[in-house]
Scaffold this active site. Sequence first.
Site, PDB file in Angstrom:
ATOM      1  N   GLU A  46       0.887  -0.740  -0.103  1.00  0.00           N
ATOM      2  CA  GLU A  46       0.268   0.281  -0.342  1.00  0.00           C
ATOM      3  C   GLU A  46       1.111   1.713  -0.034  1.00  0.00           C
ATOM      4  O   GLU A  46       2.123   0.903   0.111  1.00  0.00           O
ATOM      5  CB  GLU A  46      -0.895  -0.094   1.150  1.00  0.00           C
ATOM      6  CG  GLU A  46      -1.673   1.273   1.627  1.00  0.00           C
ATOM      7  CD  GLU A  46      -2.846   0.660   2.528  1.00  0.00           C
ATOM      8  OE1 GLU A  46      -3.349   0.263   3.289  1.00  0.00           O
ATOM      9  OE2 GLU A  46      -3.582   1.775   2.209  1.00  0.00           O
ATOM     10  N   ASN A  94      -6.957   1.485   2.898  1.00  0.00           N
ATOM     11  CA  ASN A  94      -7.832   2.956   2.932  1.00  0.00           C
ATOM     12  C   ASN A  94      -6.283   3.908   2.064  1.00  0.00           C
ATOM     13  O   ASN A  94      -7.528   4.599   1.201  1.00  0.00           O
ATOM     14  CB  ASN A  94      -7.756   3.294   4.211  1.00  0.00           C
ATOM     15  CG  ASN A  94      -8.211   2.452   5.610  1.00  0.00           C
ATOM     16  OD1 ASN A  94      -8.316   1.689   4.730  1.00  0.00           O
ATOM     17  ND2 ASN A  94      -7.718   2.469   6.811  1.00  0.00           N
ATOM     18  N   ASN A 142     -12.061  -1.127  -1.231  1.00  0.00           N
ATOM     19  CA  ASN A 142     -11.611  -1.461  -0.267  1.00  0.00           C
ATOM     20  C   ASN A 142     -12.258  -1.030   1.365  1.00  0.00           C
ATOM     21  O   ASN A 142     -12.609   0.199   1.536  1.00  0.00           O
ATOM     22  CB  ASN A 142      -9.997  -0.693   0.330  1.00  0.00           C
ATOM     23  CG  ASN A 142      -9.531  -1.449   1.692  1.00  0.00           C
ATOM     24  OD1 ASN A 142      -8.424  -2.384   1.455  1.00  0.00           O
ATOM     25  ND2 ASN A 142      -9.131  -0.588   2.618  1.00  0.00           N
ATOM     26  N   GLU A 143     -12.828  -2.328   2.688  1.00  0.00           N
ATOM     27  CA  GLU A 143     -13.490  -1.941   3.187  1.00  0.00           C
ATOM     28  C   GLU A 143     -14.359  -0.953   3.194  1.00  0.00           C
ATOM     29  O   GLU A 143     -14.601  -0.107   3.827  1.00  0.00           O
ATOM     30  CB  GLU A 143     -11.807  -1.375   4.108  1.00  0.00           C
ATOM     31  CG  GLU A 143     -11.511  -2.799   4.625  1.00  0.00           C
ATOM     32  CD  GLU A 143     -10.336  -2.855   5.939  1.00  0.00           C
ATOM     33  OE1 GLU A 143     -10.681  -1.148   6.507  1.00  0.00           O
ATOM     34  OE2 GLU A 143      -9.595  -3.672   6.214  1.00  0.00           O
ATOM     35  N   TYR A 191      -6.686  -8.223  11.239  1.00  0.00           N
ATOM     36  CA  TYR A 191      -5.662  -8.261  11.949  1.00  0.00           C
ATOM     37  C   TYR A 191      -6.141  -9.020  13.288  1.00  0.00           C
ATOM     38  O   TYR A 191      -7.167  -8.103  14.406  1.00  0.00           O
ATOM     39  CB  TYR A 191      -5.044  -6.789  12.093  1.00  0.00           C
ATOM     40  CG  TYR A 191      -4.668  -6.384  10.742  1.00  0.00           C
ATOM     41  CD1 TYR A 191      -3.148  -6.795   9.879  1.00  0.00           C
ATOM     42  CD2 TYR A 191      -6.226  -5.632   9.978  1.00  0.00           C
ATOM     43  CE1 TYR A 191      -3.556  -5.998   8.968  1.00  0.00           C
ATOM     44  CE2 TYR A 191      -5.710  -5.244   8.766  1.00  0.00           C
ATOM     45  CZ  TYR A 191      -4.540  -5.790   7.882  1.00  0.00           C
ATOM     46  OH  TYR A 191      -4.455  -5.128   6.663  1.00  0.00           O
ATOM     47  N   GLU A 232      -6.540  -9.068   3.080  1.00  0.00           N
ATOM     48  CA  GLU A 232      -5.293  -8.209   4.058  1.00  0.00           C
ATOM     49  C   GLU A 232      -5.574  -9.823   5.023  1.00  0.00           C
ATOM     50  O   GLU A 232      -6.444  -9.317   6.490  1.00  0.00           O
ATOM     51  CB  GLU A 232      -5.991  -7.113   4.516  1.00  0.00           C
ATOM     52  CG  GLU A 232      -5.138  -5.532   3.815  1.00  0.00           C
ATOM     53  CD  GLU A 232      -6.257  -4.404   3.970  1.00  0.00           C
ATOM     54  OE1 GLU A 232      -5.840  -3.858   4.976  1.00  0.00           O
ATOM     55  OE2 GLU A 232      -6.727  -4.012   3.088  1.00  0.00           O
TER      56      GLU A 232
HETATM   57  O1  AHR Z   1      -2.968  -2.785   6.140  1.00  0.00           O
HETATM   58  C1  AHR Z   1      -3.386  -1.035   7.007  1.00  0.00           C
HETATM   59  C2  AHR Z   1      -5.046  -0.935   7.016  1.00  0.00           C
HETATM   60  O2  AHR Z   1      -5.533  -2.220   6.794  1.00  0.00           O
HETATM   61  C3  AHR Z   1      -5.562  -0.996   5.200  1.00  0.00           C
HETATM   62  O3  AHR Z   1      -5.414   0.653   4.556  1.00  0.00           O
HETATM   63  C4  AHR Z   1      -6.600  -1.175   5.746  1.00  0.00           C
HETATM   64  O4  AHR Z   1      -7.415  -1.731   4.207  1.00  0.00           O
HETATM   65  C5  AHR Z   1      -6.685  -1.862   6.872  1.00  0.00           C
HETATM   66  O5  AHR Z   1      -8.070  -1.108   7.574  1.00  0.00           O
END
Ligand code: AHR
Length: 510
Positions: A27, A72, A172-173, A244, A292
């Site tokens: 990114e 993001n 994305n998201e 995550y 991700e």
């Molecule tokens: O990988 C970091 C961020 O985590 C990314 O930009 C986003 O897609 C996610 O929230």
Amino acid sequence: MHKARIVIDPDFHIGAIDPRIYGAFVEHLGRCVYTGIYEPDHPTADDMGFRQDVMDLVRELQIPIFRYPGGNFVSGYNWEDGVGPKNKRPRRLDLAWKVVETNEFGTNEFVEWARRVGGEVLMTVNLGTRGIDAARQYLEYCNHPGGTALSDLRRSHGAKNPHNIKYWCLGNEMDGPWQVGHKTAEQYGRLARETAQAMRWVDPTCEFVACGSSYRAMPTFAAWEDTVLSHCYDFVEYISLHTYYGNQTNDLGTFLGRSLDMDLFIKSVIATCDHAKARARAKKTLNLCFDEWNVWYHSMEADKKIPLWEIAPGQLEDVYNLEDALLVGSMLMSLQRHADRVKIGCIAQLCNVIAPIMTQVGGKAWRQTIFYPFYHASRFGRGVALNIEICSPKYPNKEFDEVPFLDAMATHDPEKETISIFCVNRDQHDALQLEVELHGVPDGCRVLEHIVLESKDSKATNTAENPERVKPHNRGNAKLAKTKVTAQLPRLSWNVIRLGKQAAPTKKRD
Ligand code: AHR
């Protein structure tokens, strides 16, 4: 010492492992691109300004696909800013990460970088501030051979041949309120459908990924997927998942059990996709793109102090310890375990930003602890994912009543005639005595190596000053006698037991 058993039969398949599950994410964030993969003034920079020390480490990981350019970031990105003569590219405010983006690096540089390290591109279009028109124009710029304004523009920028980018993420998201241009599931589902439709008309060979939820705990999770797919099931090939995990409370038992959450997440998304399939009376089965995933928590406090509008500051620079490597190993096994439906996975991210590879500006590049499970899974976890039976003692934690001390997966590579057994011992106090019962062991099969990643101090990290403090060795004690493999898995360790007929070339680091 606890005892655990695994039963393996190379004929019992989950599915073929798509090599793309060993993908990575790049990114425009922090120092992932600038002073990570790209640093024209670096002593190892090549003719395009790509750091060759980083490229060498990336090649070690044998990554087949790279997601780009966000994240993001992409939800406020104008792709046009990142093409053409560098001295004419505009500087812009990046609202996602509150930095200034110089656009010195863009699409053509990234496609060339990916080609040089041997991977393809999973490109993401901006469905935050932009929409169908910008997306179809971007695809025309990238993939149309020539003879139109946009394809000729690419050619005039030095890319004579079309990039032929096959895989495209539709935003994305988009479920996240933090996203520039955040949408409701209804709004996004319609937009994803119409964008995929228009893009497919530009290039019918493309495949599309719709945005799923940003993580399983999102209040809209599952309803989001259900609504989005009610609009676009027939128009996309994949739905995305992101997750995550962190260990902010220093509760290791809970942290190491979080791959159970990842398994649950995957199973729930499969169930939602199959419900949408039934409702649509569709023939097509949707696959999952886990684009991700990683451990992320070490850098969160420090990042709050970074001043606004800097250029490529060190953001999200988690320094990983052994504990993090163990969870990353388990997360990789979670992807393998669902090989029948998870076809793309991207560790987030590749360099400096929550990454297996770290760099100093103008200086060294080195491997973080999490580099190693990824390296082993990507190198030795190819072929077929096997449906193994695990019998392990368990412990309770704050999130799950029963977390097995042993996490394990096995893969069979029919071409190389090898079996790889991946294991994490989650026990914080003791080694685990492992017994593997192998059905259908080919004649002449033996233990090629037993790789172990362990450390006396589970908080140990690799740094620029001490880049090899945590690294694997191949002095594990796995033995094969008739149809049984026995091995001791040290406390808090990642293990790879490789079985096959031929001696593998021993790599020093393994
Ligand atoms: O990988 C970091 C961020 O985590 C990314 O930009 C986003 O897609 C996610 O929230």
